[in-house]
Design an enzyme around this catalytic site. Structure first.
Site, PDB file in Angstrom:
ATOM      1  CE  LYS A   1      43.480  19.805  -9.797  1.00  0.00           C
ATOM      2  NZ  LYS A   1      42.897  19.210 -10.969  1.00  0.00           N
TER       3      LYS A   1
ATOM      4  CD  GLU B   1      35.758  21.530  -6.731  1.00  0.00           C
ATOM      5  OE1 GLU B   1      35.621  20.812  -8.515  1.00  0.00           O
ATOM      6  OE2 GLU B   1      36.962  20.895  -5.648  1.00  0.00           O
TER       7      GLU B   1
ATOM      8  CB  SER C   1       9.922   6.593  11.264  1.00  0.00           C
ATOM      9  OG  SER C   1       8.758   6.837  12.336  1.00  0.00           O
TER      10      SER C   1
ATOM     11  CB  SER D   1      45.295  15.788  -7.588  1.00  0.00           C
ATOM     12  OG  SER D   1      45.603  14.306  -8.161  1.00  0.00           O
TER      13      SER D   1
ATOM     14  CE1 TYR E   1       1.400  11.710  10.223  1.00  0.00           C
ATOM     15  CE2 TYR E   1      -0.014   9.575  10.494  1.00  0.00           C
ATOM     16  CZ  TYR E   1       1.612  10.151  10.552  1.00  0.00           C
ATOM     17  OH  TYR E   1       2.747   9.579   9.999  1.00  0.00           O
TER      18      TYR E   1
ATOM     19  CG  ASN F   1      -2.074  11.608  14.486  1.00  0.00           C
ATOM     20  OD1 ASN F   1      -1.393  10.523  14.187  1.00  0.00           O
ATOM     21  ND2 ASN F   1      -3.132  11.099  13.568  1.00  0.00           N
TER      22      ASN F   1
ATOM     23  CB  THR G   1      28.043  42.974 -16.305  1.00  0.00           C
ATOM     24  OG1 THR G   1      28.303  43.162 -16.779  1.00  0.00           O
ATOM     25  CG2 THR G   1      27.065  43.632 -14.886  1.00  0.00           C
ATOM     26  CG  HIS G   2      27.430  39.602 -19.538  1.00  0.00           C
ATOM     27  ND1 HIS G   2      25.938  39.377 -20.298  1.00  0.00           N
ATOM     28  CD2 HIS G   2      26.699  41.729 -19.065  1.00  0.00           C
ATOM     29  CE1 HIS G   2      25.048  40.752 -19.547  1.00  0.00           C
ATOM     30  NE2 HIS G   2      25.147  41.694 -19.503  1.00  0.00           N
TER      31      HIS G   2
HETATM   32  N1  ARG Z   1       5.877   7.760  13.072  1.00  0.00           N
HETATM   33  C1  ARG Z   1       4.781   8.436  12.633  1.00  0.00           C
HETATM   34  C2  ARG Z   1       5.662   9.456  11.943  1.00  0.00           C
HETATM   35  O1  ARG Z   1       6.293  10.072  11.803  1.00  0.00           O
HETATM   36  C3  ARG Z   1       4.137   9.204  14.132  1.00  0.00           C
HETATM   37  C4  ARG Z   1       2.744   8.953  13.943  1.00  0.00           C
HETATM   38  C5  ARG Z   1       1.770   8.245  13.711  1.00  0.00           C
HETATM   39  N2  ARG Z   1       0.613   8.218  13.326  1.00  0.00           N
HETATM   40  C6  ARG Z   1      -0.608   7.238  13.073  1.00  0.00           C
HETATM   41  N3  ARG Z   1      -1.359   7.090  13.479  1.00  0.00           N
HETATM   42  N4  ARG Z   1       0.327   5.690  12.775  1.00  0.00           N
HETATM   43  O2  ARG Z   1       4.331  10.490  11.407  1.00  0.00           O
END
Ligand code: ARG
Length: 457
Positions: free
Chosen positions: A283, A290, A23, A277, A317, A110, A155-156
């Site tokens: 334009k 948008e 991550s 445009s 978790y 965690n 309205t509408h």
């Molecule tokens: N990268 C993990 C998350 O975003 C962090 C926690 C990971 N904990 C574990 N027991 N693998 O959730």
């Protein structure tokens, strides 16, 4: 074996497997919160006598050093260290030696990740609230300039009754006021410390959760360690509040787009918030409006995404929860950007008062006035409605409006109609006489704007 948790493993995952599980690509945005959380944790370990003071000092020094490097953009994150928590821990150990490995005493990733996200949202939701308020101020200023500008109300999508243009604009003020309230209220559930919950069951170390909560500025702590590491409700709430905010911005965007068309021409957007445009030289497109309307989709998507992730996860978790972050970051970036752009767009737009004046003087939006006029003179409203409807029909056939009918033509439908009807049929009168509380009467709009001001800081 370079993994911090590698002890029980006989071989490493292949790099493409690591990549899938990592991550760090996105949770590096939590670097400051991660270091802040670690500083509080290690301080507490010292105070509680869990770690000797000299170790604590070394770890703090290392963390502060990493913080400086992070501020200067000097940290080099590695996929094999998976996430922000392990990256920082590894960097700390590389920097100060094996003593860095004591930081994780009595803690788990965690409770660490949950702490980081709580800290992150606490900070950023404040920014959201501030931006909402800035936008509210701009809407209020625009409204104040256009209390006396009469516009058709719909309205509408059909002309309904004349209104003060300020009254229309102020609707968005109140929507944003509710959004602001919701974000503020959600703070109660963001402002809780999960730190000290450990992996899920708490810890055998004599930690002090209140102390870390105080150091981090949290108002309270989770009462259940399992809840602390598995709760993501506060992120769902953030995504939900953001979705409703985007619904409001999207409705406003839709009106801006319609008002900018040649068919309406009620407003003109400033050049700096429009685009041309590549092929049609004439334009001037309301691209920003948008885009905000379009970006609403991804914000809804992020909400549904997280709700779906959570619905099947048993306590506590689960790695599924790593999926809580990208949508949250994306939503945050989207709403901050949308609020900023929208504020500028409204601040710099011109309201075409002439065009609004014309619109409201050449339609049947004063028909209710005639019906009310007859009702005031004693005719049952249902009958008055019918009489007025017949006169409208006559006008349509002749290609004229109610105010263009002669008094005789009107009297042909009801003897109750007299010369004073022409005054009543004026859109100005239609607006100024609507003095019921919260109505569009100019005086009521002034009262409303004063009340709105009291909602601002
Ligand atoms: N990268 C993990 C998350 O975003 C962090 C926690 C990971 N904990 C574990 N027991 N693998 O959730």
């Amino acid at each position: 074996m370079t993994k911090l948790w590698g002890g029980r493993f006989q071989k490493s995952a292949e790099s493409w497997v690591d990549e899938f599980g990592a991550s760090i690509g996105f949770d590096q945005q939590l670097v400051m919160e991660d270091i802040e959380g670690s500083l509080a944790h290690v301080t507490m370990l010292g105070v509680q006598g869990i770690l000797p003071e000299e170790d604590v000092e070394k770890i703090k020094w290392g963390l502060n050093e990493l913080k400086k490097r992070a501020e200067n953009g000097e940290l080099e994150y590695k996929i094999e260290n998976e996430d922000i928590h392990l990256n920082i821990e590894k960097m700390l150990i590389d920097l100060i030696g094996p003593v860095g490995g004591k930081l994780h005493t009595g803690r788990s990733r965690n409770d660490q990740v949950a702490t980081d996200v709580h800290l992150f949202l606490k900070k950023r939701v404040k920014e959201v609230i501030e931006l909402i308020e800035t936008f509210q101020k701009t809407i209020l200023q625009k409204a104040e300039q256009h209390i006396d500008t009469i516009a058709p109300g719909y309205t509408h999508m059909q002309r309904a009754q004349p209104i003060s243009f300020a009254h229309h604009l102020m609707v968005y003020f109140w929507m944003l006021e509710r959004d602001k309230e919701r974000f503020k209220e959600s703070m109660k559930r963001i402002d809780i410390s999960p730190l000290g919950a450990g992996a899920m069951a708490g810890t055998t170390f004599p930690i002090n959760r209140q102390l870390t909560a105080d150091l981090l500025g949290f108002s309270r702590i989770y009462e259940n360690s399992m809840d602390a590491v598995s709760d993501r409700d506060f992120i769902v709430e953030f995504l939900s509040n953001s979705s409703l905010l985007m619904t409001h911005l999207s409705r406003f965007a839709e009106e801006i787009i319609i008002w900018s068309t040649d068919e309406f021409k009620f407003i003109e957007l400033d050049d700096s918030f429009s685009t041309g445009s590549s092929i049609m030289p004439q334009k001037k497109n309301p691209d920003m409006a948008e885009l905000i309307r379009g970006k609403t989709g991804r914000v809804y998507g992020n909400l549904i995404g997280l709700l779906t992730v959570l619905k099947g996860t048993p306590l506590t978790y689960n790695k599924d929860m790593q999926e809580d972050k990208e949508g949250m970051f994306d939503t945050l970036q989207t709403i901050l950007g949308s609020l900023k752009i929208f504020e500028g767009m409204v601040r710099t737009m011109t309201v075409n008062t002439e065009r609004l004046h014309k619109a409201v003087h050449s339609d049947f939006s004063n028909a209710t006035e005639l019906a009310d006029y007859l009702a005031t003179k004693g005719m049952p409203f249902r009958k008055a409605h019918e009489v007025t409807g017949k006169l409208v029909f006559t006008c349509i056939q002749k290609g004229i409006f109610l105010q263009d009918l002669s008094i005789d033509e009107m009297k042909a439908e009801s003897e109750l109609i007299e010369e004073d009807v022409y005054e009543v049929l004026k859109p100005e009168a239609a607006v100024s006489r609507r003095l019921s509380q919260g109505g569009t009467g100019f005086e009521q709009v002034r009262v409303q704007i004063e009340k709105a001001k009291a909602c601002l800081n």
